[in-house]
Design an enzyme around this catalytic site. Sequence first.
Site, PDB file in Angstrom:
ATOM      1  N   HIS A 190       0.831  -1.207   0.000  1.00 60.25           N
ATOM      2  CA  HIS A 190       0.000   0.000   0.000  1.00 60.25           C
ATOM      3  C   HIS A 190       0.864   1.254   0.000  1.00 60.25           C
ATOM      4  O   HIS A 190       1.422   1.653   1.023  1.00 60.25           O
ATOM      5  CB  HIS A 190      -0.923   0.025   1.219  1.00 60.25           C
ATOM      6  CG  HIS A 190      -2.025   1.020   1.108  1.00 60.25           C
ATOM      7  ND1 HIS A 190      -3.334   0.664   0.866  1.00 60.25           N
ATOM      8  CD2 HIS A 190      -2.028   2.384   1.190  1.00 60.25           C
ATOM      9  CE1 HIS A 190      -4.086   1.748   0.805  1.00 60.25           C
ATOM     10  NE2 HIS A 190      -3.305   2.808   1.004  1.00 60.25           N
TER      11      HIS A 190
ATOM     12  N   HIS B  18      -6.037  -0.442   6.172  1.00 57.82           N
ATOM     13  CA  HIS B  18      -5.645   0.159   7.451  1.00 57.82           C
ATOM     14  C   HIS B  18      -6.377  -0.427   8.661  1.00 57.82           C
ATOM     15  O   HIS B  18      -6.843   0.304   9.536  1.00 57.82           O
ATOM     16  CB  HIS B  18      -5.870   1.667   7.399  1.00 57.82           C
ATOM     17  CG  HIS B  18      -5.232   2.341   6.215  1.00 57.82           C
ATOM     18  ND1 HIS B  18      -4.070   1.887   5.622  1.00 57.82           N
ATOM     19  CD2 HIS B  18      -5.620   3.433   5.495  1.00 57.82           C
ATOM     20  CE1 HIS B  18      -3.765   2.687   4.599  1.00 57.82           C
ATOM     21  NE2 HIS B  18      -4.685   3.617   4.494  1.00 57.82           N
TER      22      HIS B  18
ATOM     23  N   ARG C 225     -10.468   0.197  -6.131  1.00 56.56           N
ATOM     24  CA  ARG C 225     -10.655   0.745  -4.792  1.00 56.56           C
ATOM     25  C   ARG C 225     -11.980   1.493  -4.669  1.00 56.56           C
ATOM     26  O   ARG C 225     -12.340   2.308  -5.525  1.00 56.56           O
ATOM     27  CB  ARG C 225      -9.521   1.705  -4.460  1.00 56.56           C
ATOM     28  CG  ARG C 225      -9.422   2.058  -2.972  1.00 56.56           C
ATOM     29  CD  ARG C 225      -8.359   3.105  -2.737  1.00 56.56           C
ATOM     30  NE  ARG C 225      -7.888   3.085  -1.346  1.00 56.56           N
ATOM     31  CZ  ARG C 225      -7.183   4.052  -0.794  1.00 56.56           C
ATOM     32  NH1 ARG C 225      -6.856   5.126  -1.500  1.00 56.56           N
ATOM     33  NH2 ARG C 225      -6.783   3.974   0.461  1.00 56.56           N
TER      34      ARG C 225
ATOM     35  N   HIS D 264       1.457   5.137  -2.611  1.00 57.12           N
ATOM     36  CA  HIS D 264       0.940   5.971  -3.694  1.00 57.12           C
ATOM     37  C   HIS D 264       2.100   6.692  -4.373  1.00 57.12           C
ATOM     38  O   HIS D 264       3.109   6.996  -3.727  1.00 57.12           O
ATOM     39  CB  HIS D 264      -0.035   7.031  -3.157  1.00 57.12           C
ATOM     40  CG  HIS D 264      -1.054   6.509  -2.212  1.00 57.12           C
ATOM     41  ND1 HIS D 264      -2.127   5.734  -2.613  1.00 57.12           N
ATOM     42  CD2 HIS D 264      -1.168   6.639  -0.865  1.00 57.12           C
ATOM     43  CE1 HIS D 264      -2.866   5.426  -1.545  1.00 57.12           C
ATOM     44  NE2 HIS D 264      -2.291   5.961  -0.479  1.00 57.12           N
TER      45      HIS D 264
ATOM     46  N   TYR E  55      -7.696  17.029  -0.118  1.00 58.66           N
ATOM     47  CA  TYR E  55      -6.422  17.603   0.292  1.00 58.66           C
ATOM     48  C   TYR E  55      -5.557  17.784  -0.952  1.00 58.66           C
ATOM     49  O   TYR E  55      -5.861  17.260  -2.026  1.00 58.66           O
ATOM     50  CB  TYR E  55      -5.705  16.684   1.296  1.00 58.66           C
ATOM     51  CG  TYR E  55      -5.427  15.301   0.746  1.00 58.66           C
ATOM     52  CD1 TYR E  55      -4.250  15.011   0.060  1.00 58.66           C
ATOM     53  CD2 TYR E  55      -6.370  14.272   0.880  1.00 58.66           C
ATOM     54  CE1 TYR E  55      -4.016  13.754  -0.477  1.00 58.66           C
ATOM     55  CE2 TYR E  55      -6.134  13.009   0.346  1.00 58.66           C
ATOM     56  CZ  TYR E  55      -4.960  12.754  -0.328  1.00 58.66           C
ATOM     57  OH  TYR E  55      -4.728  11.525  -0.869  1.00 58.66           O
TER      58      TYR E  55
ATOM     59  N   ASP F  38       1.690   2.687   3.527  1.00 56.56           N
ATOM     60  CA  ASP F  38       0.832   3.858   3.327  1.00 56.56           C
ATOM     61  C   ASP F  38       1.654   5.092   2.967  1.00 56.56           C
ATOM     62  O   ASP F  38       1.195   6.213   3.142  1.00 56.56           O
ATOM     63  CB  ASP F  38      -0.058   4.116   4.542  1.00 56.56           C
ATOM     64  CG  ASP F  38      -1.212   5.073   4.258  1.00 56.56           C
ATOM     65  OD1 ASP F  38      -1.675   5.109   3.102  1.00 56.56           O
ATOM     66  OD2 ASP F  38      -1.635   5.794   5.182  1.00 56.56           O
TER      67      ASP F  38
END
Length: 293
Positions: free
Chosen positions: A33, A182, A127, A35, A52, A249
């Site tokens: 996980h 998560h 997702r 990005h 954001y 993450d």
Amino acid sequence: MPIPGDLNNPCLGPLLTIEPPRFEVPAGACDTHAHVISADTATYPLVATRSYTPAPAPEDAYLHMLEGCGMSRGVLVQVSVYGTDNRYMLEVLKRHPERLRGVAVVDPAVTDSELAQLHAAGVRGIRINVLFGGGIGFDAMETLAARIAPLGWHMQFLLDARQLPEIMPRISGLPCPIVIDHMGHMPAALGVDDPGFQALLHLVKNRDTWVKLSGAYRLSTDFDQYADVTQFAHALVDAAPDRLVWGSDWPHVAITQMPNTGRLLNQLEQWVPDAATRNRILVDNPQRLYQFV
């Protein structure tokens, strides 16, 4: 310090230093996980509906993070600020076909040809995101699940586990594996007896459901030790060690205190003290879920 919800200012960027692993990271380990975010917002524009504005987290920085954590493999998850424009993630995947896999965000009207192209690029799931703007929500999940099931893909959910009791019948009926981000993304202070976390345990025990041991800093009030999240990790490992994967993450978007990615990996030593089980979570489980050869 920039506020994550202030679209005129970027969020904090990831730390450049990575705490080295305190345990032997096995060959074939996978960070499931992370990005990538291009610095070129003209070529890769951010969607207006985002929650954001992220700092850049380009391909080279991502690969540096994988190396620092001892990861042989990685899974890129389409970041919400790009909406359904998966181009940057796909370009990175195509440059590393043996090492990387992806989880895309697609519109329910996506064509079979587009899905085939995503599969060829290394995408193995889509997702559903109900926590940040720019995502695809619950309304699309049955339609999309039917589309991806023939490809052997899974459906990944970014949700708060307290939502699970209400949507359990719908999720249980989906014709594809599901993955929960998560550890359920709910406050650790609520504890393992909370109905939402109990619903998560029910899913991971009783259907083809996987959970990511990731994002502890999003659940915890104990920066930067996250001891209050250990109860969640232990309960999940006890319930279904063959259905767990680990994720960094990275680059840790939309937060006001930046964790050290290596320290997040080192939590596994406490969460999963048994090296054989830890190796299953880092190597064997992601190899099956993301179809690494």
